[in-house]
Motif scaffolding. Structure first.
Motif, PDB file in Angstrom:
ATOM      1  N   ASP A   1      20.713   1.985  20.434  1.00 54.56           N
ATOM      2  CA  ASP A   1      21.108   2.918  21.374  1.00 54.56           C
ATOM      3  C   ASP A   1      21.760   3.943  19.748  1.00 54.56           C
ATOM      4  O   ASP A   1      21.935   3.143  18.273  1.00 54.56           O
ATOM      5  N   GLY A   2      22.146   5.404  20.139  1.00 57.36           N
ATOM      6  CA  GLY A   2      22.074   6.607  19.214  1.00 57.36           C
ATOM      7  C   GLY A   2      23.811   6.842  19.279  1.00 57.36           C
ATOM      8  O   GLY A   2      23.949   5.804  19.453  1.00 57.36           O
ATOM      9  N   HIS A   3      23.972   7.119  17.643  1.00 58.95           N
ATOM     10  CA  HIS A   3      25.492   7.790  18.309  1.00 58.95           C
ATOM     11  C   HIS A   3      25.127   9.042  16.644  1.00 58.95           C
ATOM     12  O   HIS A   3      25.127   8.919  15.004  1.00 58.95           O
ATOM     13  N   SER A   4      25.081  10.194  17.153  1.00 61.56           N
ATOM     14  CA  SER A   4      24.562  11.251  15.989  1.00 61.56           C
ATOM     15  C   SER A   4      25.274  12.918  16.482  1.00 61.56           C
ATOM     16  O   SER A   4      24.989  13.171  16.866  1.00 61.56           O
TER      17      SER A   4
ATOM     18  N   ASP B   1      17.942  19.851  13.089  1.00 62.59           N
ATOM     19  CA  ASP B   1      16.701  20.071  12.435  1.00 62.59           C
ATOM     20  C   ASP B   1      16.385  18.710  11.210  1.00 62.59           C
ATOM     21  O   ASP B   1      16.328  18.069  12.284  1.00 62.59           O
ATOM     22  N   LYS B   2      16.111  19.112  10.263  1.00 59.10           N
ATOM     23  CA  LYS B   2      15.906  17.817  10.006  1.00 59.10           C
ATOM     24  C   LYS B   2      16.047  16.768   9.797  1.00 59.10           C
ATOM     25  O   LYS B   2      15.686  15.010  10.349  1.00 59.10           O
ATOM     26  N   SER B   3      17.445  16.428   9.643  1.00 62.61           N
ATOM     27  CA  SER B   3      18.124  15.104   9.845  1.00 62.61           C
ATOM     28  C   SER B   3      17.867  14.542  11.388  1.00 62.61           C
ATOM     29  O   SER B   3      17.775  13.366  11.774  1.00 62.61           O
ATOM     30  N   LEU B   4      17.870  15.270  12.631  1.00 65.19           N
ATOM     31  CA  LEU B   4      17.819  14.161  13.616  1.00 65.19           C
ATOM     32  C   LEU B   4      15.844  14.495  14.013  1.00 65.19           C
ATOM     33  O   LEU B   4      16.278  13.348  13.858  1.00 65.19           O
ATOM     34  N   ASP B   5      15.334  14.788  12.721  1.00 64.97           N
ATOM     35  CA  ASP B   5      14.301  14.686  12.933  1.00 64.97           C
ATOM     36  C   ASP B   5      14.177  13.386  12.792  1.00 64.97           C
ATOM     37  O   ASP B   5      13.355  12.186  12.840  1.00 64.97           O
ATOM     38  N   ALA B   6      14.476  13.176  11.640  1.00 66.29           N
ATOM     39  CA  ALA B   6      14.330  12.269  10.722  1.00 66.29           C
ATOM     40  C   ALA B   6      15.562  10.758  11.272  1.00 66.29           C
ATOM     41  O   ALA B   6      14.937   9.460  11.379  1.00 66.29           O
TER      42      ALA B   6
ATOM     43  N   VAL C   1      13.208   6.671  13.800  1.00 67.69           N
ATOM     44  CA  VAL C   1      12.732   5.989  14.075  1.00 67.69           C
ATOM     45  C   VAL C   1      13.417   4.538  15.225  1.00 67.69           C
ATOM     46  O   VAL C   1      13.647   3.708  14.977  1.00 67.69           O
ATOM     47  N   ARG C   2      12.843   6.059  16.432  1.00 69.26           N
ATOM     48  CA  ARG C   2      12.669   5.580  17.957  1.00 69.26           C
ATOM     49  C   ARG C   2      14.659   4.467  17.931  1.00 69.26           C
ATOM     50  O   ARG C   2      14.607   4.245  18.758  1.00 69.26           O
ATOM     51  N   ILE C   3      15.301   6.041  17.846  1.00 62.93           N
ATOM     52  CA  ILE C   3      16.665   5.347  18.301  1.00 62.93           C
ATOM     53  C   ILE C   3      16.243   6.114  19.889  1.00 62.93           C
ATOM     54  O   ILE C   3      16.562   7.571  19.584  1.00 62.93           O
ATOM     55  N   ARG C   4      16.941   5.812  20.497  1.00 62.52           N
ATOM     56  CA  ARG C   4      16.041   6.089  21.960  1.00 62.52           C
ATOM     57  C   ARG C   4      17.518   7.130  22.841  1.00 62.52           C
ATOM     58  O   ARG C   4      17.438   7.354  24.048  1.00 62.52           O
ATOM     59  N   SER C   5      19.033   6.911  22.377  1.00 65.52           N
ATOM     60  CA  SER C   5      19.999   7.264  23.645  1.00 65.52           C
ATOM     61  C   SER C   5      21.033   7.261  22.685  1.00 65.52           C
ATOM     62  O   SER C   5      20.750   7.580  21.083  1.00 65.52           O
ATOM     63  N   ASP C   6      21.691   8.651  22.980  1.00 66.17           N
ATOM     64  CA  ASP C   6      22.872   9.165  22.375  1.00 66.17           C
ATOM     65  C   ASP C   6      23.792   9.413  23.495  1.00 66.17           C
ATOM     66  O   ASP C   6      23.952   9.958  24.548  1.00 66.17           O
ATOM     67  N   HIS C   7      25.339   9.397  23.294  1.00 62.92           N
ATOM     68  CA  HIS C   7      26.422  10.161  23.722  1.00 62.92           C
ATOM     69  C   HIS C   7      27.572  10.693  23.335  1.00 62.92           C
ATOM     70  O   HIS C   7      28.524  10.544  23.891  1.00 62.92           O
TER      71      HIS C   7
ATOM     72  N   ARG D   1      14.316  16.635  23.374  1.00 61.17           N
ATOM     73  CA  ARG D   1      13.111  17.314  22.921  1.00 61.17           C
ATOM     74  C   ARG D   1      12.543  16.193  21.955  1.00 61.17           C
ATOM     75  O   ARG D   1      11.270  16.373  22.219  1.00 61.17           O
ATOM     76  N   ARG D   2      13.200  15.383  21.474  1.00 61.70           N
ATOM     77  CA  ARG D   2      12.899  14.381  20.344  1.00 61.70           C
ATOM     78  C   ARG D   2      12.533  12.913  21.369  1.00 61.70           C
ATOM     79  O   ARG D   2      12.389  12.571  21.177  1.00 61.70           O
ATOM     80  N   GLY D   3      12.666  13.375  22.890  1.00 62.09           N
ATOM     81  CA  GLY D   3      12.773  11.843  23.079  1.00 62.09           C
ATOM     82  C   GLY D   3      13.931  11.059  23.448  1.00 62.09           C
ATOM     83  O   GLY D   3      13.750   9.702  23.961  1.00 62.09           O
ATOM     84  N   MET D   4      15.493  10.795  23.524  1.00 59.91           N
ATOM     85  CA  MET D   4      15.984  10.751  23.691  1.00 59.91           C
ATOM     86  C   MET D   4      16.589  10.703  24.825  1.00 59.91           C
ATOM     87  O   MET D   4      16.520  11.736  25.250  1.00 59.91           O
ATOM     88  N   TYR D   5      17.470   9.813  25.033  1.00 56.38           N
ATOM     89  CA  TYR D   5      17.904  10.049  26.470  1.00 56.38           C
ATOM     90  C   TYR D   5      19.663  10.083  26.193  1.00 56.38           C
ATOM     91  O   TYR D   5      20.165   9.713  25.527  1.00 56.38           O
ATOM     92  N   ILE D   6      20.146  10.786  26.723  1.00 59.05           N
ATOM     93  CA  ILE D   6      21.409  11.499  26.802  1.00 59.05           C
ATOM     94  C   ILE D   6      22.462  10.489  27.928  1.00 59.05           C
ATOM     95  O   ILE D   6      22.027  10.530  29.116  1.00 59.05           O
ATOM     96  N   LEU D   7      23.527   9.921  27.191  1.00 57.06           N
ATOM     97  CA  LEU D   7      25.041   9.420  28.328  1.00 57.06           C
ATOM     98  C   LEU D   7      25.568  10.823  27.662  1.00 57.06           C
ATOM     99  O   LEU D   7      26.147  10.575  27.120  1.00 57.06           O
ATOM    100  N   LEU D   8      26.006  10.789  29.054  1.00 57.73           N
ATOM    101  CA  LEU D   8      27.398  11.949  29.809  1.00 57.73           C
ATOM    102  C   LEU D   8      28.416  11.355  29.866  1.00 57.73           C
ATOM    103  O   LEU D   8      28.143  10.095  31.304  1.00 57.73           O
TER     104      LEU D   8
END
Length: 245
Positions: free
Chosen positions: A202-205, A210-215, A219-225, A238-245
């Motif tokens: 899971d993600g937290h970003s 831009d490039k920071s988000l690309d990086a 590594v296949r971090i797949r979600s962000d809330h 666009r970068r393949g992440m699932y968004i938790l609302l």
């Protein structure tokens, strides 16, 4: 019941060869795929939905009249910190199930920040028989930052064993996004441990782009809330992440 016997029993009910154990009649059923409500009797047996019958025609050992209420699939809370509710896991279950939440994906970060992996194992034990189905993520950042005085530290080697637990789905929200972007060895080893276990990360970003988000997503971090704008949401999708609302 053995899997094959269970399948045969459900098939017999679905095909009309046997009577269902439960029929819910008089409900407006939500079809989440076609995004519509429809009228039908719902047939259930051995804890599985076996099919539908025309309104008022379903037969079963037990019939429940919904009285025109809406019938929905159980809600899944896809990211929750139970300890933040100040309730025990058992009481949390008692509170959320009557409101329709039947499954929770739990990240016990705050608890593990104090108690280490003992906090995770406590949560696993406490939810073994609760009404809510609880699955877990291994906290990825304990402590959250190097400036924090925490009660425990969870390193890359520490996450390997809990990742093998059947109710642990992966590595919890990777808050150390600078560590990911700058290829910190300890951070990468945690992500690798999750991937080698066949689990997700899971993600937290917040606010990175831009490039920071690309990086971060490479590594296949797949979600962000943590999206703070519609643009941030679109950038992550666009970068393949699932968004938790």
């Amino acid at each position: 019941m053995p899997i094959k016997s269970h399948m045969k029993h459900v098939l017999d009910v679905a095909a009309g060869r046997k009577m269902a154990q439960l029929c819910i009649t008089g409900a407006k059923i939500l079809d989440v795929y076609n995004k519509e409500f429809f009228d039908a009797d719902l047939l259930v047996t051995d804890g599985a939905i076996a099919g539908f019958a025309d309104p008022g025609t379903g037969e079963a050992e037990r019939i429940v009249d919904a009285g025109g209420r809406y019938l929905l699939p159980g809600f899944i809370d896809c990211h929750v910190h139970i300890e933040s509710s100040h309730a025990t896991p058992e009481e949390f279950s008692n509170l959320v199930v009557p409101c329709g939440t039947t499954t929770a994906i739990v990240d016990p970060h705050e608890l593990c920040n104090v108690a280490g992996l003992d906090g995770l194992y406590y949560m696993l034990d406490a939810t073994e028989k609760t009404a809510v189905q609880a699955f877990f993520m291994v906290p990825s950042c304990v402590p959250a930052t190097s400036f924090e005085h925490s009660g425990a530290t969870i390193g890359a080697k520490d996450v390997v064993q809990p990742l093998s637990h059947p109710r642990v789905l992966g590595l919890g929200e990777m808050m150390d996004y600078p560590g990911v972007i700058n290829a910190d060895d300890e951070v990468l080893e945690k992500i690798i441990a999750a991937r080698e276990a066949g689990k997700v990360v899971d993600g937290h970003s917040p606010e990175i782009a831009d490039k920071s988000l690309d990086a971060y997503t490479s590594v296949r971090i797949r979600s962000d809330h943590e999206c703070e704008s519609v643009q941030e949401m679109h950038d992550r999708i666009r970068r393949g992440m699932y968004i938790l609302l």
